[in-house]
Design a protein around this motif. Sequence first.
Motif, PDB file in Angstrom:
ATOM      1  N   ALA A 146       0.858  -1.267   0.066  1.00  0.00           N
ATOM      2  CA  ALA A 146      -0.001  -0.058  -0.071  1.00  0.00           C
ATOM      3  C   ALA A 146       0.909   1.328  -0.032  1.00  0.00           C
ATOM      4  CB  ALA A 146      -0.809  -0.130   1.128  1.00  0.00           C
ATOM      5  N   LYS A 147       0.296   2.153  -0.702  1.00  0.00           N
ATOM      6  CA  LYS A 147       0.943   3.506  -0.578  1.00  0.00           C
ATOM      7  C   LYS A 147       0.283   4.186   0.589  1.00  0.00           C
ATOM      8  CE  LYS A 147       1.673   4.091  -5.815  1.00  0.00           C
ATOM      9  NZ  LYS A 147       1.540   4.870  -6.737  1.00  0.00           N
ATOM     10  N   VAL A 148       1.127   5.092   1.229  1.00  0.00           N
ATOM     11  CA  VAL A 148       0.719   5.805   2.428  1.00  0.00           C
ATOM     12  C   VAL A 148       0.682   7.454   2.351  1.00  0.00           C
ATOM     13  CG1 VAL A 148       1.416   3.578   3.940  1.00  0.00           C
ATOM     14  CG2 VAL A 148       2.765   5.575   3.605  1.00  0.00           C
ATOM     15  N   ASP A 149      -0.070   7.744   2.995  1.00  0.00           N
ATOM     16  CA  ASP A 149      -0.049   9.406   3.275  1.00  0.00           C
ATOM     17  C   ASP A 149       0.886   9.793   4.158  1.00  0.00           C
ATOM     18  OD1 ASP A 149      -1.070   9.097   5.714  1.00  0.00           O
ATOM     19  OD2 ASP A 149      -3.118   9.798   5.030  1.00  0.00           O
ATOM     20  N   ARG A 191      -0.870   6.361   6.956  1.00  0.00           N
ATOM     21  CA  ARG A 191      -2.167   5.707   6.599  1.00  0.00           C
ATOM     22  C   ARG A 191      -2.282   5.254   5.305  1.00  0.00           C
ATOM     23  NH1 ARG A 191      -6.210   9.718   8.486  1.00  0.00           N
ATOM     24  NH2 ARG A 191      -4.821  10.736   9.820  1.00  0.00           N
ATOM     25  N   ALA A 192      -2.761   4.007   5.155  1.00  0.00           N
ATOM     26  CA  ALA A 192      -2.753   3.311   3.706  1.00  0.00           C
ATOM     27  C   ALA A 192      -3.813   4.191   2.769  1.00  0.00           C
ATOM     28  CB  ALA A 192      -3.335   1.864   3.776  1.00  0.00           C
ATOM     29  N   ILE A 193      -3.487   4.278   1.551  1.00  0.00           N
ATOM     30  CA  ILE A 193      -4.399   4.902   0.586  1.00  0.00           C
ATOM     31  C   ILE A 193      -5.063   3.901   0.104  1.00  0.00           C
ATOM     32  CG2 ILE A 193      -4.539   6.717  -1.231  1.00  0.00           C
ATOM     33  CD1 ILE A 193      -1.492   7.621  -0.606  1.00  0.00           C
ATOM     34  N   PRO A 194      -6.443   4.027   0.291  1.00  0.00           N
ATOM     35  CA  PRO A 194      -7.261   2.950  -0.579  1.00  0.00           C
ATOM     36  C   PRO A 194      -7.114   2.581  -1.994  1.00  0.00           C
ATOM     37  CG  PRO A 194      -8.537   4.488   1.127  1.00  0.00           C
ATOM     38  CD  PRO A 194      -7.099   4.874   0.829  1.00  0.00           C
ATOM     39  N   GLY A 195      -6.970   1.492  -2.426  1.00  0.00           N
ATOM     40  CA  GLY A 195      -6.834   1.408  -3.955  1.00  0.00           C
ATOM     41  C   GLY A 195      -5.564   1.878  -4.684  1.00  0.00           C
TER      42      GLY A 195
END
Length: 68
Positions: free
Chosen positions: A18-21, A25-29
């Motif tokens: 997952a890419k995170v902000d 926090r994970a960025i959905p999709g």
Amino acid sequence: MENEKGVLDHGSVQINVAKVDEEGRAIPGDNFTYALCGYIRGRGESDDSFNRLAQEDGLLKNVFSYTR
């Protein structure tokens, strides 16, 4: 998974990271996807391959250096 020749590879895996902000926090999709074939896994090189790909995408720093 199926390779480019249409042959099934039952030893392959696909890993999504997952890419995170900025707050972690994970960025959905939104993720990085890595596919490792059974041949690479069978040779015991999947960890090096995964580290190299993740480093190319900017997820890791100074983890993989190619030596022969």
